[in-house]
Design a protein around this motif. Structure first.
Motif, short mmCIF file in Angstrom:
data_model
loop_
_atom_site.label_atom_id
_atom_site.label_comp_id
_atom_site.label_asym_id
_atom_site.label_seq_id
_atom_site.Cartn_x
_atom_site.Cartn_y
_atom_site.Cartn_z
N TRP A 88 0.84 -1.20 0.00
CA TRP A 88 0.00 0.00 0.00
C TRP A 88 0.88 1.26 0.00
N LEU A 89 1.90 1.27 0.85
CA LEU A 89 2.78 2.43 0.91
C LEU A 89 3.64 2.55 -0.34
N ASN A 90 4.05 1.42 -0.90
CA ASN A 90 4.96 1.44 -2.04
C ASN A 90 4.24 1.68 -3.37
N PHE A 91 2.95 1.27 -3.43
CA PHE A 91 2.24 1.38 -4.71
C PHE A 91 0.90 2.10 -4.59
N ASP A 92 -0.02 1.58 -3.77
CA ASP A 92 -1.39 2.07 -3.76
C ASP A 92 -1.48 3.54 -3.39
N ALA A 93 -0.78 3.95 -2.33
CA ALA A 93 -0.85 5.34 -1.89
C ALA A 93 -0.25 6.28 -2.92
N LEU A 94 0.54 5.74 -3.84
CA LEU A 94 1.18 6.56 -4.87
C LEU A 94 0.42 6.50 -6.19
N ASN A 95 -0.82 6.01 -6.14
CA ASN A 95 -1.70 6.01 -7.31
C ASN A 95 -1.23 5.05 -8.41
N LEU A 96 -0.55 3.97 -8.01
CA LEU A 96 -0.20 2.93 -8.97
C LEU A 96 -1.29 1.87 -8.92
N SER A 97 -1.97 1.66 -10.02
CA SER A 97 -3.10 0.74 -10.07
C SER A 97 -2.66 -0.70 -9.84
N PRO A 98 -3.58 -1.58 -9.46
CA PRO A 98 -3.22 -2.98 -9.19
C PRO A 98 -2.59 -3.69 -10.38
N ASP A 99 -2.92 -3.26 -11.60
CA ASP A 99 -2.36 -3.93 -12.78
C ASP A 99 -1.18 -3.17 -13.38
#
Length: 374
Positions: free
Chosen positions: A154-165
């Motif tokens: 979440w901190l590395n991707f999701d919170a930075l607006n990187l989508s799951p795919d």
């Protein structure tokens, strides 16, 4: 020792006969000449001039002679002892000269050899450059922020607006930590791929205004070659405040490159796309070697920038409002900018390092020329 006897014939005293004095003198001189080193000469000196030496014992017999005979006997013994002393002095000078000549050969020092086999080390240039960059921004009022290298998705991707795919979230780009229970990589934990999670943590823990610089080690599934390494150093910057614009970002970048590469350096922004910034840009700086003079001049080619006049340094942009919302920051009130770049790449620019593998192999021959400071 007997008392003086005026009627005693001195010729009858065996130790004081001329031939006996000559024999003792010759034996002493022969022993002195036979001494092969200073230690042997010292032993001869004790034996031939000490209180129990033959000539010293003969000298004692002079006291038993009548007054008219003492002068002649004393003269003979004194001359013999003087000859022995002179021979000792001369032989000592010869042996000392031989010793000094031998020492010059046997203990010669080759001043061209390394003076110390345990050579002094040096700080790794990546560490020194990272601290140099930190100092630049601390002087501008920024704080240095740090975070763990093992992070949640979440901190590395999701919170930075990187989508799951997003492609960056695949095992082709990211190291996932194995789930101990299932034995799969579905643990939700990764080795951070950038230091951006430190920015997220800073926004979650602090209230704006916020100015932080985030250096640290990051991980990506790259092969180790001249320009890539799976473990490298990165520094990112985040500023959150009211009224920040791209002009503030541009001014900050200009100050950074001037502090690192000297006065007269400029930057330019080229439009690009990053999920965590909007608008986004690639930051270039003018070539620090040719300063753009090689562009369009075939007679003055530049290897550093390939005669393009600019060198790509890193990505930047205004913080995406979605990132602000994810961290609880009101995008209607606050805006911010961020940028990041690899310290290895900066080191290659500043010092013409051609192979990134030299930075990670631990060879002191690479680090020592940098010394303690950059």
């Amino acid at each position: 020792m007997s008392a003086p006897n005026k009627s005693y014939d001195p010729v009858e005293v065996e130790a004081l006969k001329p031939e006996e004095i000559a024999r003792m003198r010759d034996e002493a001189l022969a022993a002195i000449a036979a001494a092969g080193d200073l230690q042997a000469l010292h032993e001869v000196k004790v034996a031939q001039t000490g209180g129990t030496s033959p000539l010293a014992l003969a000298n004692r017999e002079i006291g038993a002679l009548p007054p008219q005979a003492k002068a002649e006997a004393g003269k003979r013994v004194g001359q013999a002892r003087g000859q022995v002393s002179q021979a000792l002095k001369k032989r000592q000078e010869e042996l000392e000269a031989e010793r000094d000549a031998r020492v010059l050969v046997e203990e010669a020092v080759d001043v061209t050899l390394p003076y110390d086999r345990a050579q002094a080390g040096a700080r790794h240039p990546l560490t020194t450059l990272s601290e140099r960059i930190e100092d630049i921004f601390v002087a501008m009022g920024y704080e240095v922020a740090e975070g763990p290298e093992v992070e949640s998705e979440w901190l590395n991707f999701d919170a930075l607006n990187l989508s799951p795919d997003h492609p960056a979230r695949t095992t082709h780009d990211t190291f996932f930590v194995e789930n101990a229970a299932t034995g799969t990589d579905q643990s939700g934990v990764v080795l951070r791929t950038h230091t951006s999670p430190v920015q997220i943590r800073s926004m979650l823990d602090r209230e704006p205004p916020l100015y932080v610089v985030c250096p640290g080690r990051v991980y990506r599934t790259d092969e180790l070659d001249a320009t890539h390494t799976p473990v490298f150093s990165q520094v990112e910057l985040l500023a959150i405040d009211e009224g920040l614009t791209m002009a503030d970002l541009k001014g900050t970048l200009d100050h950074m490159v001037r502090a690192l590469f000297g006065e007269g350096m400029q930057t330019r922004l080229r439009p690009n796309y990053f999920p965590f910034t909007e608008p986004s840009a690639e930051m270039d700086m003018v070539c620090y070697v040719c300063r753009g003079a090689s562009v369009g001049d075939p007679e003055r080619p530049c290897r550093t920038c390939s005669s393009e006049g600019w060198i790509e340094l890193g990505g930047c942009g205004m913080v995406n409002p979605r990132v602000l919302v994810a961290c609880g920051v009101d995008p209607e009130k606050y805006s911010g900018f961020a940028f990041g770049f690899g310290i290895e790449r900066m080191l290659m620019f500043r010092h013409n390092v051609e192979d990134m593998r030299d930075m990670v192999e631990g060879d002191v021959r690479f680090t020592r020329p940098f010394g303690m400071e950059i």
